[in-house]
Motif scaffolding. Structure first.
Motif, PDB file in Angstrom:
ATOM      1  N   MET A 160       0.848  -1.196   0.000  1.00  0.00           N
ATOM      2  CA  MET A 160       0.000   0.000   0.000  1.00  0.00           C
ATOM      3  C   MET A 160       0.884   1.245   0.000  1.00  0.00           C
ATOM      4  O   MET A 160       1.850   1.358   0.749  1.00  0.00           O
ATOM      5  CB  MET A 160      -0.899  -0.002   1.249  1.00  0.00           C
ATOM      6  CG  MET A 160      -1.915   1.125   1.269  1.00  0.00           C
ATOM      7  SD  MET A 160      -3.030   0.974   2.703  1.00  0.00           S
ATOM      8  CE  MET A 160      -4.078   2.375   2.407  1.00  0.00           C
ATOM      9  N   SER A 161       0.605   2.194  -0.882  1.00  0.00           N
ATOM     10  CA  SER A 161       1.430   3.382  -0.993  1.00  0.00           C
ATOM     11  C   SER A 161       1.245   4.285   0.219  1.00  0.00           C
ATOM     12  O   SER A 161       0.230   4.218   0.918  1.00  0.00           O
ATOM     13  CB  SER A 161       1.062   4.152  -2.264  1.00  0.00           C
ATOM     14  OG  SER A 161      -0.295   4.545  -2.229  1.00  0.00           O
ATOM     15  N   ASN A 162       2.244   5.138   0.451  1.00  0.00           N
ATOM     16  CA  ASN A 162       2.169   6.068   1.570  1.00  0.00           C
ATOM     17  C   ASN A 162       1.086   7.111   1.321  1.00  0.00           C
ATOM     18  O   ASN A 162       0.847   7.511   0.173  1.00  0.00           O
ATOM     19  CB  ASN A 162       3.509   6.781   1.743  1.00  0.00           C
ATOM     20  CG  ASN A 162       4.608   5.855   2.176  1.00  0.00           C
ATOM     21  OD1 ASN A 162       4.379   4.942   2.964  1.00  0.00           O
ATOM     22  ND2 ASN A 162       5.812   6.073   1.668  1.00  0.00           N
ATOM     23  N   PRO A 163       0.419   7.588   2.374  1.00  0.00           N
ATOM     24  CA  PRO A 163      -0.501   8.715   2.191  1.00  0.00           C
ATOM     25  C   PRO A 163       0.268   9.949   1.751  1.00  0.00           C
ATOM     26  O   PRO A 163       1.468  10.087   2.033  1.00  0.00           O
ATOM     27  CB  PRO A 163      -1.109   8.895   3.584  1.00  0.00           C
ATOM     28  CG  PRO A 163      -0.136   8.270   4.524  1.00  0.00           C
ATOM     29  CD  PRO A 163       0.496   7.136   3.768  1.00  0.00           C
ATOM     30  N   VAL A 164      -0.383  10.850   1.045  1.00  0.00           N
ATOM     31  CA  VAL A 164       0.247  12.062   0.545  1.00  0.00           C
ATOM     32  C   VAL A 164      -0.112  13.229   1.452  1.00  0.00           C
ATOM     33  O   VAL A 164      -1.294  13.431   1.780  1.00  0.00           O
ATOM     34  CB  VAL A 164      -0.192  12.350  -0.905  1.00  0.00           C
ATOM     35  CG1 VAL A 164       0.328  13.708  -1.372  1.00  0.00           C
ATOM     36  CG2 VAL A 164       0.299  11.237  -1.836  1.00  0.00           C
ATOM     37  N   TYR A 165       0.902  13.998   1.841  1.00  0.00           N
ATOM     38  CA  TYR A 165       0.696  15.189   2.665  1.00  0.00           C
ATOM     39  C   TYR A 165       1.296  16.384   1.931  1.00  0.00           C
ATOM     40  O   TYR A 165       2.474  16.383   1.582  1.00  0.00           O
ATOM     41  CB  TYR A 165       1.348  15.022   4.039  1.00  0.00           C
ATOM     42  CG  TYR A 165       0.754  13.897   4.858  1.00  0.00           C
ATOM     43  CD1 TYR A 165      -0.528  14.010   5.388  1.00  0.00           C
ATOM     44  CD2 TYR A 165       1.457  12.716   5.078  1.00  0.00           C
ATOM     45  CE1 TYR A 165      -1.092  12.987   6.137  1.00  0.00           C
ATOM     46  CE2 TYR A 165       0.910  11.678   5.824  1.00  0.00           C
ATOM     47  CZ  TYR A 165      -0.362  11.826   6.344  1.00  0.00           C
ATOM     48  OH  TYR A 165      -0.927  10.800   7.085  1.00  0.00           O
ATOM     49  N   ALA A 172      18.708  18.963  -2.829  1.00  0.00           N
ATOM     50  CA  ALA A 172      18.023  18.317  -3.949  1.00  0.00           C
ATOM     51  C   ALA A 172      17.628  16.885  -3.595  1.00  0.00           C
ATOM     52  O   ALA A 172      16.522  16.433  -3.924  1.00  0.00           O
ATOM     53  CB  ALA A 172      18.909  18.341  -5.191  1.00  0.00           C
ATOM     54  N   ALA A 173      18.526  16.173  -2.926  1.00  0.00           N
ATOM     55  CA  ALA A 173      18.222  14.801  -2.529  1.00  0.00           C
ATOM     56  C   ALA A 173      17.080  14.772  -1.510  1.00  0.00           C
ATOM     57  O   ALA A 173      16.192  13.910  -1.578  1.00  0.00           O
ATOM     58  CB  ALA A 173      19.466  14.142  -1.937  1.00  0.00           C
ATOM     59  N   PHE A 174      17.099  15.716  -0.567  1.00  0.00           N
ATOM     60  CA  PHE A 174      16.036  15.784   0.435  1.00  0.00           C
ATOM     61  C   PHE A 174      14.677  15.979  -0.236  1.00  0.00           C
ATOM     62  O   PHE A 174      13.705  15.292   0.097  1.00  0.00           O
ATOM     63  CB  PHE A 174      16.320  16.931   1.407  1.00  0.00           C
ATOM     64  CG  PHE A 174      15.312  17.075   2.512  1.00  0.00           C
ATOM     65  CD1 PHE A 174      15.506  16.469   3.735  1.00  0.00           C
ATOM     66  CD2 PHE A 174      14.146  17.830   2.328  1.00  0.00           C
ATOM     67  CE1 PHE A 174      14.579  16.596   4.767  1.00  0.00           C
ATOM     68  CE2 PHE A 174      13.203  17.967   3.338  1.00  0.00           C
ATOM     69  CZ  PHE A 174      13.427  17.342   4.562  1.00  0.00           C
ATOM     70  N   LEU A 175      14.614  16.886  -1.184  1.00  0.00           N
ATOM     71  CA  LEU A 175      13.349  17.177  -1.845  1.00  0.00           C
ATOM     72  C   LEU A 175      12.879  16.011  -2.701  1.00  0.00           C
ATOM     73  O   LEU A 175      11.688  15.670  -2.715  1.00  0.00           O
ATOM     74  CB  LEU A 175      13.479  18.444  -2.694  1.00  0.00           C
ATOM     75  CG  LEU A 175      13.630  19.751  -1.901  1.00  0.00           C
ATOM     76  CD1 LEU A 175      14.012  20.897  -2.819  1.00  0.00           C
ATOM     77  CD2 LEU A 175      12.348  20.070  -1.147  1.00  0.00           C
ATOM     78  N   ALA A 176      13.795  15.374  -3.392  1.00  0.00           N
ATOM     79  CA  ALA A 176      13.414  14.244  -4.244  1.00  0.00           C
ATOM     80  C   ALA A 176      12.921  13.071  -3.405  1.00  0.00           C
ATOM     81  O   ALA A 176      11.903  12.441  -3.720  1.00  0.00           O
ATOM     82  CB  ALA A 176      14.599  13.826  -5.106  1.00  0.00           C
ATOM     83  N   GLU A 177      13.629  12.778  -2.326  1.00  0.00           N
ATOM     84  CA  GLU A 177      13.259  11.636  -1.499  1.00  0.00           C
ATOM     85  C   GLU A 177      11.975  11.896  -0.704  1.00  0.00           C
ATOM     86  O   GLU A 177      11.143  10.998  -0.535  1.00  0.00           O
ATOM     87  CB  GLU A 177      14.409  11.279  -0.556  1.00  0.00           C
ATOM     88  CG  GLU A 177      15.639  10.726  -1.284  1.00  0.00           C
ATOM     89  CD  GLU A 177      16.731  10.307  -0.330  1.00  0.00           C
ATOM     90  OE1 GLU A 177      16.414   9.966   0.837  1.00  0.00           O
ATOM     91  OE2 GLU A 177      17.912  10.333  -0.730  1.00  0.00           O
ATOM     92  N   SER A 178      11.803  13.117  -0.233  1.00  0.00           N
ATOM     93  CA  SER A 178      10.575  13.435   0.508  1.00  0.00           C
ATOM     94  C   SER A 178       9.369  13.351  -0.420  1.00  0.00           C
ATOM     95  O   SER A 178       8.312  12.819  -0.030  1.00  0.00           O
ATOM     96  CB  SER A 178      10.675  14.823   1.146  1.00  0.00           C
ATOM     97  OG  SER A 178      10.865  15.834   0.170  1.00  0.00           O
ATOM     98  N   LYS A 179       9.511  13.818  -1.635  1.00  0.00           N
ATOM     99  CA  LYS A 179       8.400  13.727  -2.592  1.00  0.00           C
ATOM    100  C   LYS A 179       8.048  12.277  -2.878  1.00  0.00           C
ATOM    101  O   LYS A 179       6.867  11.915  -2.960  1.00  0.00           O
ATOM    102  CB  LYS A 179       8.772  14.456  -3.886  1.00  0.00           C
ATOM    103  CG  LYS A 179       7.654  14.479  -4.910  1.00  0.00           C
ATOM    104  CD  LYS A 179       8.051  15.267  -6.151  1.00  0.00           C
ATOM    105  CE  LYS A 179       6.920  15.307  -7.168  1.00  0.00           C
ATOM    106  NZ  LYS A 179       7.300  16.091  -8.381  1.00  0.00           N
ATOM    107  N   ALA A 180       9.065  11.443  -3.004  1.00  0.00           N
ATOM    108  CA  ALA A 180       8.823  10.021  -3.243  1.00  0.00           C
ATOM    109  C   ALA A 180       8.085   9.365  -2.080  1.00  0.00           C
ATOM    110  O   ALA A 180       7.380   8.368  -2.270  1.00  0.00           O
ATOM    111  CB  ALA A 180      10.151   9.306  -3.495  1.00  0.00           C
ATOM    112  N   GLN A 181       8.218   9.959  -0.898  1.00  0.00           N
ATOM    113  CA  GLN A 181       7.533   9.444   0.286  1.00  0.00           C
ATOM    114  C   GLN A 181       6.154  10.077   0.487  1.00  0.00           C
ATOM    115  O   GLN A 181       5.496   9.844   1.496  1.00  0.00           O
ATOM    116  CB  GLN A 181       8.390   9.710   1.530  1.00  0.00           C
ATOM    117  CG  GLN A 181       9.676   8.892   1.588  1.00  0.00           C
ATOM    118  CD  GLN A 181       9.396   7.404   1.732  1.00  0.00           C
ATOM    119  OE1 GLN A 181       8.575   6.993   2.548  1.00  0.00           O
ATOM    120  NE2 GLN A 181      10.078   6.588   0.935  1.00  0.00           N
ATOM    121  N   GLY A 182       5.722  10.887  -0.486  1.00  0.00           N
ATOM    122  CA  GLY A 182       4.409  11.505  -0.380  1.00  0.00           C
ATOM    123  C   GLY A 182       4.386  12.772   0.455  1.00  0.00           C
ATOM    124  O   GLY A 182       3.322  13.203   0.888  1.00  0.00           O
TER     125      GLY A 182
END
Length: 361
Positions: free
Chosen positions: A1-6, A310-320
């Motif tokens: 199940m995918s993570n919820p998006v915030y 850049a890595a923080f933003l990319a990874e956080s987006k991938a986590q929803g």
């Protein structure tokens, strides 16, 4: 199940899920009419009830007395930067402005087009941290038509912890903090707010103006920005942003279901404390605002190694976890945690930040 998006966007911002679901359910068949509310005449009896109920609910949520007019207007917050001086600043008068960040600066710059503006206080740094100049050090004008300030700076993450005590009408740009905490409306001459943070979608502005300030608009004031004319026509001098008004009404109902502003404020305190406590106790991150003046709504923070942004933003987006990039003028990160953001969303952000720091610290 995918993570919820915030969605941590500063605006247009996250709306309550229950509001979105209610709007979705009746999007094409509102009130059994077989069409959308956005297709209905703003002067129809059914829509007028929507508009009137929204005003009644807002008055109840903020305890707004009959001494004040409540207007639903075009132009967003920036429209009010011009509307305020056009409505209550005499042509040869002076107004005091308190500068604490980007948005109060924009309001000041706009007001300078219409009259003499006194910079009564400028933001400053306290031990290198963003802060608010103590009111005892403000240079207020004796004959000011009004005193303008921004209680919460969306970009800079600076928020007043008290309402200034001034002798002249107090004008507040509450675009990013309205309905987030209890306030005494009676201490203000005018409160205005763009809708796209705690009220509803963009395209709407709320203006709460004390009625004794009406009737002062300059002759050159555009009709749609004339508070007196708007009150006379019940905010319908021209076609208002009807769908945004309708959604704002749904948000007001949702706030009442949560227990009103008092209950929502307690949740906002808990969310802010959770995030700030984590930042303060993790050397990988820092906040650059004096503790007393930290915003509950907009939390800017910086990575100690900004090469990892850049890595923080990319990874956080991938986590929803969306829209965490700080404003271009200040850099870093920013988490906007308005009323619609649940505590679970802030906890998810903290969990990600903790994991990211462990892997990159």
């Amino acid at each position: 199940m995918s993570n919820p998006v915030y969605n941590f966007c500063a605006g247009p911002a996250m709306l309550p899920k229950d509001v979105m679901l209610a709007a979705q359910q009746e999007f094409v068949n509102w009130s059994g009419q077989g069409c959308s509310v956005m297709e209905v005449s703003h002067r129809s009896a059914d829509y007028l009830e929507v508009a009137n109920q929204a005003e009644r609910d807002l008055r109840e949520l903020m305890n707004i007395s009959d001494d004040y007019a409540v207007l639903f207007m075009h132009g967003g917050g920036r429209g009010q930067f011009a509307s305020v001086p056009l409505n209550i600043l005499p042509e040869n008068g002076i107004a005091d402005y308190i500068l604490t960040g980007s948005w109060s600066q924009s309001a000041l710059t706009e007001a300078q087009k219409f009259g003499k503006i006194n910079l009564a206080a400028d933001c400053y740094k306290n031990n290198g941290l963003g802060s608010v100049l103590p009111q005892a050090d403000w240079q207020l004008s004796k004959d000011a038509a009004y005193v303008h300030y921004c209680p919460n700076e969306t970009v800079d993450g600076i928020e007043f912890d008290t309402i200034p005590e001034v002798e002249k009408p107090l004008v507040a740009d509450m675009s990013s903090c309205i309905l987030s905490r209890e306030i005494d409306v009676n201490k203000f001459g005018i409160i205005y707010a763009g809708a796209q943070k705690n009220i509803g979608p963009s395209g709407l502005a709320i203006v709460i103006v004390r009625k004794d300030l009406l009737g002062r608009a300059r002759s050159v004031t555009p009709s749609i920005f004339d508070y007196t004319l708007q009150l006379k026509h019940e905010s319908m001098f021209n076609t208002p942003p009807t769908y945004a008004w309708y959604l704002a009404g749904l948000v007001f109902k949702w706030l009442k279901q949560q227990g009103g502003v008092k209950a929502v404020e307690q949740t906002n305190i808990a969310k802010a404390e959770l995030l700030y406590n984590f930042i303060d106790n993790n050397e990988f991150y820092e906040n650059r605002v004096e503790t007393r003046y930290r915003s509950r709504m907009n939390v800017p923070f910086y990575l100690k190694d900004e090469a990892l942004n850049a890595a923080f933003l990319a990874e956080s987006k991938a986590q929803g976890l969306l829209a965490l990039k700080g404003h271009r003028s200040v850099g870093g990160m920013r988490a906007s945690i308005y009323n619609a953001m649940p505590l679970e969303g802030v906890q998810a952000l903290v969990n990600f930040m903790q994991d990211f720091a462990k892997r990159n610290g």
